[in-house]
Scaffold this motif. Structure first.
Motif, short mmCIF file in Angstrom:
data_model
loop_
_atom_site.label_atom_id
_atom_site.label_comp_id
_atom_site.label_asym_id
_atom_site.label_seq_id
_atom_site.Cartn_x
_atom_site.Cartn_y
_atom_site.Cartn_z
N HIS A 40 0.58 -1.33 -0.18
CA HIS A 40 -0.28 -0.34 0.02
C HIS A 40 0.67 1.12 0.40
O HIS A 40 0.27 2.44 -0.46
CB HIS A 40 -0.38 -0.20 1.35
CG HIS A 40 -1.91 -1.04 1.56
ND1 HIS A 40 -3.17 -1.37 2.05
CD2 HIS A 40 -2.50 -1.85 0.01
CE1 HIS A 40 -3.72 -2.37 1.89
NE2 HIS A 40 -3.53 -2.17 0.80
N GLU A 74 -6.98 5.73 -1.55
CA GLU A 74 -6.91 5.78 -0.65
C GLU A 74 -8.30 5.40 -0.43
O GLU A 74 -8.48 4.43 0.99
CB GLU A 74 -7.33 7.13 0.01
CG GLU A 74 -5.82 7.75 -0.07
CD GLU A 74 -4.67 6.69 0.93
OE1 GLU A 74 -5.00 6.05 2.20
OE2 GLU A 74 -3.76 6.81 0.91
N ALA A 75 -9.99 5.81 -0.54
CA ALA A 75 -10.63 5.33 -0.33
C ALA A 75 -10.91 3.43 -0.58
O ALA A 75 -11.46 2.64 -0.05
CB ALA A 75 -11.85 5.67 -1.46
N GLN A 76 -10.42 2.93 -2.20
CA GLN A 76 -9.91 1.91 -2.61
C GLN A 76 -9.32 0.85 -1.18
O GLN A 76 -9.75 -0.21 -0.21
CB GLN A 76 -10.02 1.36 -3.01
CG GLN A 76 -9.53 -0.58 -3.56
CD GLN A 76 -9.12 -0.70 -5.24
OE1 GLN A 76 -9.63 -0.05 -5.94
NE2 GLN A 76 -8.23 -1.17 -4.55
N ILE A 77 -8.79 1.46 -0.21
CA ILE A 77 -7.73 0.55 0.26
C ILE A 77 -8.37 0.90 1.56
O ILE A 77 -8.36 -0.36 2.53
CB ILE A 77 -6.09 1.40 0.48
CG1 ILE A 77 -5.11 0.89 -0.91
CG2 ILE A 77 -5.50 1.14 2.29
CD1 ILE A 77 -4.16 1.79 -0.81
N SER A 78 -9.30 2.01 2.02
CA SER A 78 -9.88 1.83 3.25
C SER A 78 -10.36 0.74 3.34
O SER A 78 -10.64 0.41 4.42
CB SER A 78 -10.23 3.83 3.51
OG SER A 78 -9.51 4.31 4.11
N ALA A 79 -11.19 0.86 2.26
CA ALA A 79 -12.71 -0.20 2.10
C ALA A 79 -12.18 -1.75 2.14
O ALA A 79 -12.58 -2.47 3.26
CB ALA A 79 -13.34 0.02 0.98
N THR A 80 -11.01 -1.72 1.39
CA THR A 80 -10.42 -3.15 1.69
C THR A 80 -9.76 -3.31 3.00
O THR A 80 -10.43 -4.67 3.86
CB THR A 80 -9.11 -3.04 1.24
OG1 THR A 80 -9.51 -3.38 -0.29
CG2 THR A 80 -8.26 -4.68 0.87
N LEU A 81 -9.30 -2.47 4.10
CA LEU A 81 -8.50 -2.71 5.35
C LEU A 81 -9.74 -3.02 6.09
O LEU A 81 -9.90 -2.73 7.33
CB LEU A 81 -7.72 -1.39 5.53
CG LEU A 81 -6.65 -1.55 5.08
CD1 LEU A 81 -6.10 -0.23 5.43
CD2 LEU A 81 -5.95 -2.67 5.35
N ALA A 82 -10.84 -2.00 6.34
CA ALA A 82 -12.12 -2.27 7.38
C ALA A 82 -12.94 -3.43 6.83
O ALA A 82 -12.76 -4.30 7.82
CB ALA A 82 -13.83 -1.18 6.19
N PRO A 128 -8.78 -6.37 7.75
CA PRO A 128 -7.80 -5.62 8.70
C PRO A 128 -6.24 -5.43 8.55
O PRO A 128 -6.43 -7.45 8.10
CB PRO A 128 -8.16 -5.64 9.66
CG PRO A 128 -9.41 -5.35 10.43
CD PRO A 128 -9.65 -6.33 9.12
N ARG A 172 1.04 4.72 -2.66
CA ARG A 172 0.51 5.22 -2.55
C ARG A 172 1.29 5.80 -2.90
O ARG A 172 1.14 7.44 -3.74
CB ARG A 172 0.36 5.62 -1.01
CG ARG A 172 -0.63 5.21 -0.38
CD ARG A 172 -0.57 4.55 1.55
NE ARG A 172 -1.86 5.21 2.25
CZ ARG A 172 -2.01 3.78 2.91
NH1 ARG A 172 -1.29 3.45 2.50
NH2 ARG A 172 -3.55 3.78 2.98
#
Length: 144
Positions: free
Chosen positions: A109, A128-136, A139, A113
């Motif tokens: 990641h 960032e939105a895609q990474i955040s959704a994946t990590l949600a 984790p 970035r």
């Protein structure tokens, strides 16, 4: 006129390839020719299909379709291409610089970035939105 009637016409393969080449060159920091969807050899690879329903990025394995993503948004399609490239580069970077313990995706990641920082901010926001959704959903799992 209704909103559906005002929709943007779909771009053809050549226009998509030119735009992708421009973005890809920015992403990797050197001139590149788009090949994101031209790696299909009749049995394996990916192919971009364009029809009245939109853009369809299709993956094949052993001559059988094994994945399809569809959209009418050319930017969404280009984003998929760029994310795949940045992910591949990130994985290669992580492998070459492996650190035992932290979840490997932290390095992947970070590289994604770094690459997306070379693009317009709209692309970085999407990443960032895609990474955040994946990590949600999944984790990081660091090993001590």
């Amino acid at each position: 006129m209704t909103r559906e009637m005002q929709s943007t016409p779909l771009l053809d393969h050549d226009v998509i390839a030119v735009r992708h080449s421009e973005l890809l060159s920015q992403l990797v920091g050197e001139p590149r020719i788009s090949d994101a969807y031209r790696s299909f050899d009749g049995d394996e690879g990916q192919l971009l299909l364009i029809d009245a329903d939109g853009y369809h990025w299709v993956s094949y394995e052993r001559g059988q379709e094994n994945g399809r993503r569809s959209t009418k948004d050319a930017d969404e399609l280009l984003f998929w291409f760029l994310v795949q490239t940045a992910f591949s580069i990130g994985c290669a970077h992580e492998f070459a610089n492996r650190i035992e313990g932290p979840d490997f995706r932290r390095v992947v990641h970070a590289k994604q970035r770094e690459l997306f920082a070379r693009l317009d901010s709209k692309w970085r926001v999407r990443l960032e939105a895609q990474i955040s959704a994946t990590l949600a959903e999944h984790p990081y799992v660091d090993r001590l």
